[in-house]
Motif scaffolding. Structure first.
Motif, PDB file in Angstrom:
ATOM      1  N   CYS A  79     -15.778   5.323   1.719  1.00 22.81           N
ATOM      2  CA  CYS A  79     -14.975   6.014   0.712  1.00 22.81           C
ATOM      3  C   CYS A  79     -14.452   4.976  -0.274  1.00 22.81           C
ATOM      4  CB  CYS A  79     -13.854   6.834   1.335  1.00 22.81           C
ATOM      5  SG  CYS A  79     -12.536   5.900   2.090  1.00 22.81           S
ATOM      6  N   ARG A  80     -13.692   5.440  -1.257  1.00 22.50           N
ATOM      7  CA  ARG A  80     -13.198   4.537  -2.289  1.00 22.50           C
ATOM      8  C   ARG A  80     -11.826   5.008  -2.742  1.00 22.50           C
ATOM      9  NH1 ARG A  80     -16.164   5.641  -7.173  1.00 22.50           N
ATOM     10  NH2 ARG A  80     -14.218   6.432  -8.057  1.00 22.50           N
ATOM     11  N   ILE A  81     -10.917   4.058  -2.922  1.00 26.80           N
ATOM     12  CA  ILE A  81      -9.592   4.383  -3.442  1.00 26.80           C
ATOM     13  C   ILE A  81      -9.398   3.633  -4.753  1.00 26.80           C
ATOM     14  CG2 ILE A  81      -7.102   4.267  -3.018  1.00 26.80           C
ATOM     15  CD1 ILE A  81      -7.638   4.731  -0.111  1.00 26.80           C
ATOM     16  N   ASP A  82      -8.949   4.378  -5.755  1.00 28.98           N
ATOM     17  CA  ASP A  82      -8.793   3.831  -7.100  1.00 28.98           C
ATOM     18  C   ASP A  82      -7.318   3.615  -7.420  1.00 28.98           C
ATOM     19  OD1 ASP A  82     -11.502   4.266  -7.144  1.00 28.98           O
ATOM     20  OD2 ASP A  82     -11.402   5.991  -8.498  1.00 28.98           O
ATOM     21  N   TYR A  83      -7.051   2.544  -8.150  1.00 27.56           N
ATOM     22  CA  TYR A  83      -5.681   2.162  -8.488  1.00 27.56           C
ATOM     23  C   TYR A  83      -5.556   1.885  -9.986  1.00 27.56           C
ATOM     24  CZ  TYR A  83      -5.169   1.185  -3.452  1.00 27.56           C
ATOM     25  OH  TYR A  83      -5.139   1.279  -2.095  1.00 27.56           O
ATOM     26  N   ARG A  84      -4.330   2.040 -10.491  1.00 26.59           N
ATOM     27  CA  ARG A  84      -3.949   1.475 -11.784  1.00 26.59           C
ATOM     28  C   ARG A  84      -2.913   0.408 -11.482  1.00 26.59           C
ATOM     29  NH1 ARG A  84      -6.666   3.303 -16.695  1.00 26.59           N
ATOM     30  NH2 ARG A  84      -4.755   2.904 -17.851  1.00 26.59           N
ATOM     31  N   PRO A  98     -12.660  -5.629  -4.325  1.00 20.04           N
ATOM     32  CA  PRO A  98     -12.450  -4.606  -5.359  1.00 20.04           C
ATOM     33  C   PRO A  98     -13.177  -4.920  -6.661  1.00 20.04           C
ATOM     34  CG  PRO A  98     -10.367  -5.301  -4.352  1.00 20.04           C
ATOM     35  CD  PRO A  98     -11.409  -6.281  -3.918  1.00 20.04           C
ATOM     36  N   SER A  99     -13.513  -3.855  -7.378  1.00 18.01           N
ATOM     37  CA  SER A  99     -14.102  -3.989  -8.708  1.00 18.01           C
ATOM     38  C   SER A  99     -13.102  -3.513  -9.749  1.00 18.01           C
ATOM     39  CB  SER A  99     -15.381  -3.154  -8.831  1.00 18.01           C
ATOM     40  OG  SER A  99     -16.464  -3.761  -8.162  1.00 18.01           O
ATOM     41  N   GLY A 100     -12.806  -4.361 -10.719  1.00 10.92           N
ATOM     42  CA  GLY A 100     -12.007  -3.948 -11.850  1.00 10.92           C
ATOM     43  C   GLY A 100     -12.896  -3.336 -12.911  1.00 10.92           C
ATOM     44  N   ILE A 101     -12.301  -2.583 -13.811  1.00 11.71           N
ATOM     45  CA  ILE A 101     -13.039  -1.891 -14.868  1.00 11.71           C
ATOM     46  C   ILE A 101     -12.692  -2.490 -16.224  1.00 11.71           C
ATOM     47  CG2 ILE A 101     -13.245   0.306 -16.090  1.00 11.71           C
ATOM     48  CD1 ILE A 101     -12.946   1.682 -13.364  1.00 11.71           C
ATOM     49  N   THR A 143      -5.308  -0.011   1.097  1.00  9.54           N
ATOM     50  CA  THR A 143      -6.448   0.886   1.240  1.00  9.54           C
ATOM     51  C   THR A 143      -6.789   1.112   2.703  1.00  9.54           C
ATOM     52  OG1 THR A 143      -7.382   0.243  -0.896  1.00  9.54           O
ATOM     53  CG2 THR A 143      -8.906   1.147   0.729  1.00  9.54           C
ATOM     54  N   ALA A 144      -6.796   0.050   3.491  1.00  9.20           N
ATOM     55  CA  ALA A 144      -7.086   0.176   4.926  1.00  9.20           C
ATOM     56  C   ALA A 144      -6.076   1.092   5.610  1.00  9.20           C
ATOM     57  CB  ALA A 144      -7.075  -1.206   5.581  1.00  9.20           C
ATOM     58  N   LYS A 145      -4.819   0.992   5.239  1.00  7.18           N
ATOM     59  CA  LYS A 145      -3.789   1.836   5.843  1.00  7.18           C
ATOM     60  C   LYS A 145      -3.961   3.301   5.454  1.00  7.18           C
ATOM     61  CE  LYS A 145      -0.386  -1.915   6.009  1.00  7.18           C
ATOM     62  NZ  LYS A 145       0.873  -2.452   5.411  1.00  7.18           N
ATOM     63  N   ILE A 146      -4.349   3.550   4.222  1.00 11.39           N
ATOM     64  CA  ILE A 146      -4.504   4.932   3.756  1.00 11.39           C
ATOM     65  C   ILE A 146      -5.678   5.614   4.438  1.00 11.39           C
ATOM     66  CG2 ILE A 146      -5.070   6.362   1.751  1.00 11.39           C
ATOM     67  CD1 ILE A 146      -3.432   4.383   0.057  1.00 11.39           C
ATOM     68  N   VAL A 147      -6.818   4.913   4.562  1.00 14.85           N
ATOM     69  CA  VAL A 147      -7.966   5.550   5.205  1.00 14.85           C
ATOM     70  C   VAL A 147      -7.688   5.820   6.679  1.00 14.85           C
ATOM     71  CG1 VAL A 147      -9.621   4.607   3.566  1.00 14.85           C
ATOM     72  CG2 VAL A 147      -9.162   3.362   5.679  1.00 14.85           C
ATOM     73  N   GLU A 180     -11.211  -0.260  -8.414  1.00 16.48           N
ATOM     74  CA  GLU A 180     -11.806   0.570  -7.369  1.00 16.48           C
ATOM     75  C   GLU A 180     -12.000  -0.267  -6.104  1.00 16.48           C
ATOM     76  OE1 GLU A 180     -14.350   3.433 -10.442  1.00 16.48           O
ATOM     77  OE2 GLU A 180     -15.414   2.124  -9.012  1.00 16.48           O
ATOM     78  N   VAL A 181     -11.567   0.273  -4.960  1.00 16.74           N
ATOM     79  CA  VAL A 181     -11.676  -0.441  -3.683  1.00 16.74           C
ATOM     80  C   VAL A 181     -12.524   0.372  -2.714  1.00 16.74           C
ATOM     81  CG1 VAL A 181     -10.447  -1.597  -1.818  1.00 16.74           C
ATOM     82  CG2 VAL A 181      -9.348  -1.349  -4.051  1.00 16.74           C
ATOM     83  N   PRO A 182     -13.804   0.022  -2.527  1.00 20.66           N
ATOM     84  CA  PRO A 182     -14.624   0.701  -1.523  1.00 20.66           C
ATOM     85  C   PRO A 182     -14.249   0.225  -0.121  1.00 20.66           C
ATOM     86  CG  PRO A 182     -15.956  -0.385  -3.218  1.00 20.66           C
ATOM     87  CD  PRO A 182     -14.572  -0.946  -3.305  1.00 20.66           C
TER      88      PRO A 182
END
Length: 368
Positions: A306-311, A247-250, A293-297, A232-234
């Motif tokens: 906001c937050r973007i999540d990745y696998r 980022p925080s990994g799960i 993430t910066a480009k997407i927002v 997760e990338v806030p």
């Protein structure tokens, strides 16, 4: 820490700005709380919409943290009560300060419900912590933003099953494809009751997908399953500058490689996972997904927090899985953990940064 020095300095500026303007603003907290928010539509089977609500202790932690700092706060557990009090001038006649609405409300099942408070506030010239109404609604529509991003970033192959026509919108998976079936316009893990949401697609799977669509009265996104890590990338975005938190990994069962495991509603709601500093674990991948993430927002103008999540697969390829315009702000969230990774020790600093960022956005908007 050194490579995040610029991000830390900018966040400190937000914190300082909030302190400087403390007496000018009344913080109006609008959020839904389990067991308190009433009169909501809910699903009759499977997940409850309250899975996304805050607990009372989490809500009170936000309010009490701001009050201890010296902010005046006003609390609402139902967005309709807030709207009523604004329209009847109950708030405006009794509080001299300007308002900052700290909103995490989303009562009911109506599509686009997270846009209600942002749109209402914008129409009434009230500043708020969210992005604009369009961005908040669009970020919930996984299938459609996926179509917009698929030519620029790694997006899992996805197919949409429509609940109104009980048919596929534009093709369906090839038999033998490992997929995950998720609700197209829900966040968190609503609709993902068990690991059975991940399966190998066969033509006979349509019956299962139809059942999900009909039970939840909405389209189902059937998406290629990406095996690997989840991150997760806030990010803060003010319309010009995007500041990504580390980022925080799960981890599930203390394992960061989830393989095909997903965060089911049970795992989400009962703390069956932990977060870790993904930048220390995979610094190069961390740098790539922060840049992405910066480009997407910026592309979607997702302002506020906001937050973007990745696998992340075995080849360290990152796939965009979810976009959340209103991520949780609790002490166990990836947002607050991002601040902790940067050396901020107090939970209140996370809240102050959000308020300062909102004030900065408001000041910039007034100059245009």
């Amino acid at each position: 820490m050194e490579k995040f020095l610029q991000e830390r300095n900018v966040l400190q500026q937000y914190i300082d700005l909030a302190y400087e303007n403390m007496e000018k603003y009344l913080v109006v907290i609008v959020g839904n709380v389990t067991g308190i928010t009433q009169k909501y539509d809910d699903y009759t089977a499977g997940s409850s919409i309250t899975d996304e609500y805050y607990t009372l202790s989490q809500y009170n932690r936000i309010s009490s943290s701001l009050q201890k700092l010296g902010f005046s706060t006003l609390c609402y557990f139902d967005e309709m009560d807030f709207i009523y009090d604004i329209l009847t001038y109950r708030i405006r006649n009794n509080y001299p300060q300007k308002f900052i609405v700290l909103n995490f409300a989303q009562k009911g099942l109506v599509r686009g419900r997270k846009s209600l408070i942002p749109v209402f506030c914008d129409m009434n010239n009230i500043i708020h912590t969210n992005s604009n109404g369009f961005a908040c609604s669009f970020a919930r529509e996984k299938y459609y933003w996926g179509l917009c991003l698929q030519n620029f970033y790694n997006i899992p192959n996805g197919w949409l099953y429509d609940n109104l026509t009980n048919s596929w919108v534009a093709g369906k998976p090839v038999e033998g494809t490992k997929v995950i079936a998720k609700l197209c316009n829900q966040s968190s893990s609503i609709g993902l009751e068990s690991q059975e949401a991940v399966f190998v697609y066969k033509n006979t799977s349509d019956k299962k997908i139809k059942s999900i669509a009909n039970n939840y009265h909405q389209p189902v996104l059937v998406q290629e399953c990406i095996s690997g890590k989840e991150v997760e990338v806030p990010v803060f975005f003010d319309g010009e500058t995007a500041i990504c938190l580390p980022p925080s990994g799960i981890k599930i069962m203390n394992d960061c490689n989830l393989n095909d495991q997903i965060l089911t509603s049970d795992i989400r709601c009962h703390g069956g996972f932990t977060l870790f500093n993904f930048d220390r674990h995979c610094p190069e991948v961390s740098l790539d997904i922060r840049s992405q993430t910066a480009k997407i927002v910026k592309l979607f103008n997702l302002q506020g927090i906001c937050r973007i999540d990745y696998r992340i697969n075995a080849m360290d390829e990152a796939y965009v899985m979810d976009i959340n315009c209103n991520p949780h702000l609790t002490e166990t969230s990836s947002v607050h953990n991002g601040f902790r990774y940067l050396g901020f020790k107090e939970y209140s600093e996370t809240l102050l940064a959000l308020l300062g960022h909102t004030i900065k956005r408001s000041e910039a908007s007034s100059l245009k």
